[in-house]
Design a protein around this motif. Sequence first.
Motif, PDB file in Angstrom:
ATOM      1  N   ALA A  42       0.836  -1.255  -0.150  1.00 13.41           N
ATOM      2  CA  ALA A  42      -0.120   0.001   0.070  1.00 13.41           C
ATOM      3  C   ALA A  42       0.863   1.216   0.038  1.00 13.41           C
ATOM      4  N   LEU A  43       1.957   1.184   0.839  1.00 14.16           N
ATOM      5  CA  LEU A  43       2.788   2.375   0.823  1.00 14.16           C
ATOM      6  C   LEU A  43       3.471   2.722  -0.454  1.00 14.16           C
ATOM      7  N   GLU A  44       3.878   1.533  -1.052  1.00 11.68           N
ATOM      8  CA  GLU A  44       4.481   1.869  -2.703  1.00 11.68           C
ATOM      9  C   GLU A  44       3.613   2.353  -3.275  1.00 11.68           C
ATOM     10  N   ALA A  45       2.252   1.880  -3.658  1.00 13.58           N
ATOM     11  CA  ALA A  45       1.041   2.405  -4.449  1.00 13.58           C
ATOM     12  C   ALA A  45       0.814   4.038  -3.968  1.00 13.58           C
ATOM     13  N   TYR A  46       0.829   4.145  -2.688  1.00 18.15           N
ATOM     14  CA  TYR A  46       0.563   5.677  -2.267  1.00 18.15           C
ATOM     15  C   TYR A  46       1.827   6.654  -2.851  1.00 18.15           C
TER      16      TYR A  46
ATOM     17  N   ASN B 135       3.340  15.519 -10.185  1.00 19.82           N
ATOM     18  CA  ASN B 135       3.571  15.752 -11.660  1.00 19.82           C
ATOM     19  C   ASN B 135       2.364  16.709 -12.100  1.00 19.82           C
ATOM     20  N   ASP B 136       1.100  16.308 -11.840  1.00 17.11           N
ATOM     21  CA  ASP B 136       0.026  16.859 -12.364  1.00 17.11           C
ATOM     22  C   ASP B 136      -0.512  18.271 -11.552  1.00 17.11           C
ATOM     23  N   GLY B 137       0.629  18.643 -10.600  1.00 17.36           N
ATOM     24  CA  GLY B 137       0.192  19.903  -9.758  1.00 17.36           C
ATOM     25  C   GLY B 137      -1.167  19.908  -8.904  1.00 17.36           C
ATOM     26  N   THR B 138      -1.502  18.919  -8.674  1.00 18.95           N
ATOM     27  CA  THR B 138      -2.779  18.739  -7.829  1.00 18.95           C
ATOM     28  C   THR B 138      -2.478  18.411  -6.398  1.00 18.95           C
ATOM     29  N   GLY B 139      -2.260  19.651  -5.696  1.00 18.98           N
ATOM     30  CA  GLY B 139      -1.514  19.725  -4.478  1.00 18.98           C
ATOM     31  C   GLY B 139      -2.360  19.195  -3.589  1.00 18.98           C
ATOM     32  N   LEU B 140      -3.655  19.119  -3.582  1.00 20.78           N
ATOM     33  CA  LEU B 140      -4.522  18.975  -2.363  1.00 20.78           C
ATOM     34  C   LEU B 140      -4.743  17.385  -2.503  1.00 20.78           C
ATOM     35  N   LYS B 141      -4.614  16.692  -3.529  1.00 19.97           N
ATOM     36  CA  LYS B 141      -4.657  15.215  -3.740  1.00 19.97           C
ATOM     37  C   LYS B 141      -3.420  14.760  -3.226  1.00 19.97           C
ATOM     38  N   GLU B 142      -2.390  15.170  -3.624  1.00 17.86           N
ATOM     39  CA  GLU B 142      -1.062  14.692  -3.138  1.00 17.86           C
ATOM     40  C   GLU B 142      -0.871  14.854  -1.742  1.00 17.86           C
ATOM     41  N   ALA B 143      -1.380  15.934  -0.914  1.00 20.18           N
ATOM     42  CA  ALA B 143      -1.305  16.097   0.358  1.00 20.18           C
ATOM     43  C   ALA B 143      -2.252  14.920   0.867  1.00 20.18           C
TER      44      ALA B 143
END
Length: 314
Positions: free
Chosen positions: A153-157, A166-174
Amino acid sequence: MSGTTQEKYKSKAAQTFQEGDENWKKGEYDSARQSYEKAAFLYHEDEDFEGEAFVLARLGELELSMEDLDRAEKSLRSAAELVKNLPEGQNTYADSLIKLSKLEASRGDLGKAMEIVRLAQHAAEAINNFDLQGEAFDHEAYIFLMKNQEKEALEAYKKAAEMFHNDGTGLKEASVLRAMARIEMKNRNYDIAHDILEQCRELYRENGDLLGEASALSAIGSLRYVIKDIQNARKALMKSVYLYGRAAHHFAEAEALLYLARVEAYNREQGDYELAKSHYKRSIELYDFLGNETMKRAVLEEYHNFLNRAACEK
């Protein structure tokens, strides 16, 4: 989809699709379903199969939210089949597959869910869509967690976080980073968890998300308390309480105040018992204001236990 052009939005099909979205937002689910079904028919009549698939995918999402899994599956599979071999419809194809994978996961068929999400990953990678790749890896991580495979799971995360970055979607990354930190904290990898939470906090701050930043700070404070770093735990939790107060999120503020009270109640040398009393009282007041009797009683009991302990130390 081709219906997203200005001209298409003037079409009857696009207008009907928008009506479906508006009805869904208003909670009028039957009307939303009817609008989506009509829009799909109109797109089909226009031989706009990408538009039809997009609407069917949205309809499937609606049915999934209503937990009508059979109807959701029918819509999502129809959407995926329509654009499977349509070059301009690969975004909709990957998105439909991700939703289908979530559907199978909710049924408990994790093998099928994993098989479908892997197809979604390949489809999204083929068109270089980082956002959909991130969504697919994020869901893959969820499936691994359901199978109690935390390492995988960690690797997938990590892959999901990279894609969202890479997409610049910071909230999803957070959000993904926060999930990673929870696993690391569970496994007592506190230094790693702390670094991840700091990244998470920075992303929330950059995107102006007060609640997200407050939540990350609360987690940092709790982590620091666990490792007995009282000074830094206090700093993080004080900032968290402040931000929750600004956002008027009283439940989270009450919870953060409880954590802060525990920090100040740690001992007389590193804490401040008078501040601990104040934080306990404020937390109790907020839970009372919210009508949460269960938490109010729990904090009251903890507060009285603290007072008894403090009295015995004198």
